[in-house]
Design a protein around this motif. Sequence first.
Motif, PDB file in Angstrom:
ATOM      1  N   ALA A  53      -2.420  21.279  67.282  1.00 51.73           N
ATOM      2  CA  ALA A  53      -3.351  20.437  68.042  1.00 51.73           C
ATOM      3  C   ALA A  53      -4.757  20.520  67.459  1.00 51.73           C
ATOM      4  O   ALA A  53      -5.468  19.508  67.355  1.00 51.73           O
ATOM      5  N   ALA A  54      -5.167  21.717  67.053  1.00 53.41           N
ATOM      6  CA  ALA A  54      -6.495  21.897  66.451  1.00 53.41           C
ATOM      7  C   ALA A  54      -6.601  21.152  65.121  1.00 53.41           C
ATOM      8  O   ALA A  54      -7.636  20.532  64.821  1.00 53.41           O
ATOM      9  N   GLU A  55      -5.530  21.198  64.333  1.00 53.91           N
ATOM     10  CA  GLU A  55      -5.520  20.481  63.053  1.00 53.91           C
ATOM     11  C   GLU A  55      -5.616  18.964  63.278  1.00 53.91           C
ATOM     12  O   GLU A  55      -6.325  18.266  62.554  1.00 53.91           O
ATOM     13  N   PHE A  56      -4.902  18.489  64.285  1.00 57.31           N
ATOM     14  CA  PHE A  56      -4.957  17.056  64.609  1.00 57.31           C
ATOM     15  C   PHE A  56      -6.359  16.654  65.046  1.00 57.31           C
ATOM     16  O   PHE A  56      -6.887  15.626  64.611  1.00 57.31           O
ATOM     17  N   LYS A  57      -6.956  17.448  65.913  1.00 55.89           N
ATOM     18  CA  LYS A  57      -8.297  17.137  66.407  1.00 55.89           C
ATOM     19  C   LYS A  57      -9.324  17.138  65.276  1.00 55.89           C
ATOM     20  O   LYS A  57     -10.239  16.307  65.250  1.00 55.89           O
ATOM     21  N   LYS A  58      -9.154  18.063  64.348  1.00 57.48           N
ATOM     22  CA  LYS A  58     -10.046  18.128  63.188  1.00 57.48           C
ATOM     23  C   LYS A  58      -9.959  16.852  62.365  1.00 57.48           C
ATOM     24  O   LYS A  58     -10.926  16.419  61.739  1.00 57.48           O
ATOM     25  N   ALA A  59      -8.775  16.221  62.391  1.00 53.97           N
ATOM     26  CA  ALA A  59      -8.555  14.975  61.653  1.00 53.97           C
ATOM     27  C   ALA A  59      -8.922  13.739  62.478  1.00 53.97           C
ATOM     28  O   ALA A  59      -8.680  12.602  62.056  1.00 53.97           O
TER      29      ALA A  59
END
Length: 258
Positions: A53-59
């Motif tokens: 989820a954090a990786e997605f939000k960063k993107a």
Amino acid sequence: MNSIKQSFNLEGKVAIVTGSSKGIGRSIAQGLAEYGAKVVISSRSQEAVDLVAAEFKKAGLEAFGVACHVGKSDQREALVQKTIAQYGGVDILVNNAAINPVYGRIEDPDENVFDKIMDVNVKAPWVLSNLALSSMQKRGGGSIINIASVEALHPGAGLGLYSTSKAALLMLTKNQAKEWGQYGIRANVVCPGLIKTKFSAALWQNEKLLNKIEKTLPTARMGMPDEMSGIVCLLASEAGAYMTGGVYNADGGYMIAG
């Protein structure tokens, strides 16, 4: 003139993808998020789903992590409840989580193994779909996408119980489509072939076996997780609005191979 491109847009939609911290599930979740959906990342580990989820939000994508062992009743209920609390409802449910703890003849495993496979691969998609039903009804419809396998269509060596569970998932999907169409809910099933994931590592890490399989495929190669995402995005969106009760292979031609 209606925009065909716009019909793929998932903005305002909420999607749950089980087993989405890695492999096919993660790629599906990313695809849905890239098309604008708010995506709930789910697997057994809270740490793993939070990381994705954090990786997605960063993107720049919208995602939220909820740990859920789909074989456990209380966790299934919590997954749907937390999704509704976070995002207001459910529009898309991708039942991707599955297990295959045994490889061998169908007479070898004991009843506990059979029950475990059926609980995760058949019962969980049934229950989760039922739990999401009322929210989809309130929101005017929805899309259920069940991830099965080509093993549901063709018996493979050593995968008898897994194949049986996935074949049951096909018929569950068709019944969901038939009974819930009146609510604007569509249900379809995707049958991947051999995809390079941790789940199938026993097959593709055996170089001799992999070469044998690839020689039979029209594409002459195994698939990659990202190659499963496009068909799911189609089925989830208005672009697939007339598609329900369907069984769609994404198998490199496995089912037509000699």
